[in-house]
Design an enzyme around this catalytic site. Structure first.
Site, PDB file in Angstrom:
ATOM      1  N   ASN A 122       8.343  -7.305   5.549  1.00  0.00           N
ATOM      2  CA  ASN A 122       8.611  -6.074   6.197  1.00  0.00           C
ATOM      3  C   ASN A 122       9.095  -6.573   7.624  1.00  0.00           C
ATOM      4  O   ASN A 122       9.438  -5.682   8.551  1.00  0.00           O
ATOM      5  CB  ASN A 122       7.402  -5.194   6.575  1.00  0.00           C
ATOM      6  CG  ASN A 122       6.400  -5.812   7.209  1.00  0.00           C
ATOM      7  OD1 ASN A 122       6.443  -7.139   7.614  1.00  0.00           O
ATOM      8  ND2 ASN A 122       5.293  -5.159   7.362  1.00  0.00           N
ATOM      9  N   HIS A 133       7.727  -8.805   9.616  1.00  0.00           N
ATOM     10  CA  HIS A 133       6.837  -9.291  10.812  1.00  0.00           C
ATOM     11  C   HIS A 133       6.869 -11.004  10.775  1.00  0.00           C
ATOM     12  O   HIS A 133       7.265 -11.700   9.888  1.00  0.00           O
ATOM     13  CB  HIS A 133       5.157  -8.704  10.395  1.00  0.00           C
ATOM     14  CG  HIS A 133       4.819  -9.545   9.223  1.00  0.00           C
ATOM     15  ND1 HIS A 133       4.493  -8.906   8.206  1.00  0.00           N
ATOM     16  CD2 HIS A 133       4.396 -10.690   9.238  1.00  0.00           C
ATOM     17  CE1 HIS A 133       3.437  -9.517   7.318  1.00  0.00           C
ATOM     18  NE2 HIS A 133       3.476 -10.800   8.040  1.00  0.00           N
ATOM     19  N   GLU A 167       3.574  -6.627  13.745  1.00  0.00           N
ATOM     20  CA  GLU A 167       4.167  -5.978  12.858  1.00  0.00           C
ATOM     21  C   GLU A 167       5.263  -5.003  13.263  1.00  0.00           C
ATOM     22  O   GLU A 167       5.251  -4.741  14.425  1.00  0.00           O
ATOM     23  CB  GLU A 167       2.754  -4.996  12.379  1.00  0.00           C
ATOM     24  CG  GLU A 167       1.748  -6.104  11.562  1.00  0.00           C
ATOM     25  CD  GLU A 167       2.038  -5.833  10.016  1.00  0.00           C
ATOM     26  OE1 GLU A 167       3.280  -6.095   9.710  1.00  0.00           O
ATOM     27  OE2 GLU A 167       1.184  -5.800   9.285  1.00  0.00           O
TER      28      GLU A 167
HETATM   29  C1  GLP Z   1       1.257 -13.562   6.429  1.00  0.00           C
HETATM   30  C2  GLP Z   1       1.392 -14.184   7.974  1.00  0.00           C
HETATM   31  C3  GLP Z   1       2.772 -14.602   8.427  1.00  0.00           C
HETATM   32  C4  GLP Z   1       3.660 -14.990   7.188  1.00  0.00           C
HETATM   33  C5  GLP Z   1       3.827 -13.866   6.403  1.00  0.00           C
HETATM   34  C6  GLP Z   1       4.929 -14.227   5.177  1.00  0.00           C
HETATM   35  O1  GLP Z   1       1.319 -11.976   6.650  1.00  0.00           O
HETATM   36  N1  GLP Z   1       0.618 -13.584   8.944  1.00  0.00           N
HETATM   37  O2  GLP Z   1       2.428 -15.542   9.457  1.00  0.00           O
HETATM   38  O3  GLP Z   1       4.786 -15.532   7.604  1.00  0.00           O
HETATM   39  O4  GLP Z   1       2.472 -13.596   5.553  1.00  0.00           O
HETATM   40  O5  GLP Z   1       3.944 -14.827   3.896  1.00  0.00           O
HETATM   41  P1  GLP Z   1       4.653 -15.417   2.515  1.00  0.00           P
HETATM   42  O6  GLP Z   1       5.289 -16.736   3.163  1.00  0.00           O
HETATM   43  O7  GLP Z   1       3.646 -15.462   1.672  1.00  0.00           O
HETATM   44  O8  GLP Z   1       5.696 -14.504   2.057  1.00  0.00           O
END
Ligand code: GLP
Length: 244
Positions: free
Chosen positions: A136, A138, A143
């Site tokens: 999304n 973030h 967020e």
């Molecule tokens: C989590 C973490 C983020 C991370 C994101 C992406 O929510 N707080 O810091 O970048 O997930 O995760 P993924 O790499 O599993 O897509």
């Protein structure tokens, strides 16, 4: 934003691990900011392999992770601290005293966020901050919202983000904490060099908006456009909508 595209997630991770090794060679006391999530796991595997082969040396480095869940102790298997132990810290020669982490069970969470900001400042600031990208938009746990928070803070988690993190909790979204602590957007933008790492087609649309879209708190990663030295490391699937 400087864009680098690699053939696969594995190639991206391998090149970035070499990049981290080179940064550590240039500056053995490097202050590194690190993410969690699925995306950096191949990077951490590569760094562990390079450390075993004595190609990378973490003995003088310091690390700060970007975020942590509220209410989970470091020993809780769902905590980001436990994730980092499993995937990186237990596998490299980083002295435990140089691992900095937000404490999600601190009695006073506001004081804990202030402590973290002071600890970062005391090291002279983050030299290299590696970031993942939430689907999304973030970064860390900043967020999408009407307004962003500058410094390390406590934040509620969106349903989408809680679902994305459910794998750490036996795929049971009800067990995912509802709040987290996260570096703020200014904490992030004060790093000297930022590498945003994104792989897989599910991130392609978000990558496109982050790179080519307007600055908006509805897509926190778009604020990275303000930084002078930000690199976006992608595999082909994540870069698919960039036309590069
Ligand atoms: C989590 C973490 C983020 C991370 C994101 C992406 O929510 N707080 O810091 O970048 O997930 O995760 P993924 O790499 O599993 O897509």
């Amino acid at each position: 934003m400087r864009i680098r595209v690699f053939r696969s997630p594995h190639d991206t991770a391998r090149a970035l691990a070499r990049g981290v090794a080179a940064a550590l060679e240039d500056n053995p006391s490097l202050v590194l900011g690190l993410p969690t999530g699925r995306t950096p796991i191949p990077l951490y595997d590569e760094l562990a392999a390079l450390c075993r082969a004595r190609v990378v040396d973490f003995s003088n480095a310091t690390t700060f992770n970007i975020d942590e869940f509220v209410g989970l102790a470091a020993t809780d298997p769902g905590s980001y601290r436990a994730f980092m132990q499993r995937h990186l810290f237990d596998r490299v020669n980083l002295p435990p005293r140089r691992i900095q982490f937000l404490n999600g069970v601190a009695r006073d969470l506001t004081a804990e966020c202030e402590r973290y900001e002071r600890a970062i400042a005391r090291t002279g600031g983050l030299d290299l901050l590696i970031l993942g990208l939430g689907a999304n938009g973030h970064i860390g746990f900043n967020e999408p919202a009407r307004a962003l928070v500058a410094r390390t803070h406590r934040t509620p988690l969106s349903e989408a983000t809680r679902r994305a993190n459910a794998a750490l909790f036996g795929n049971d979204v009800r067990r995912v904490p509802r709040q987290a602590l996260s570096m703020g957007m200014a904490t992030i933008l004060h790093a000297r060099r930022i590498v945003l790492l994104a792989t897989g087609g599910a991130k392609a649309r978000c990558v496109e908006r982050m790179v080519n879209g307007k600055l908006t708190p509805a897509l926190p990663a778009s604020f990275l456009q303000l930084h002078r030295h930000v690199e976006v490391w992608l595999d082909r699937a994540a870069a698919a909508r960039l036309g590069v």
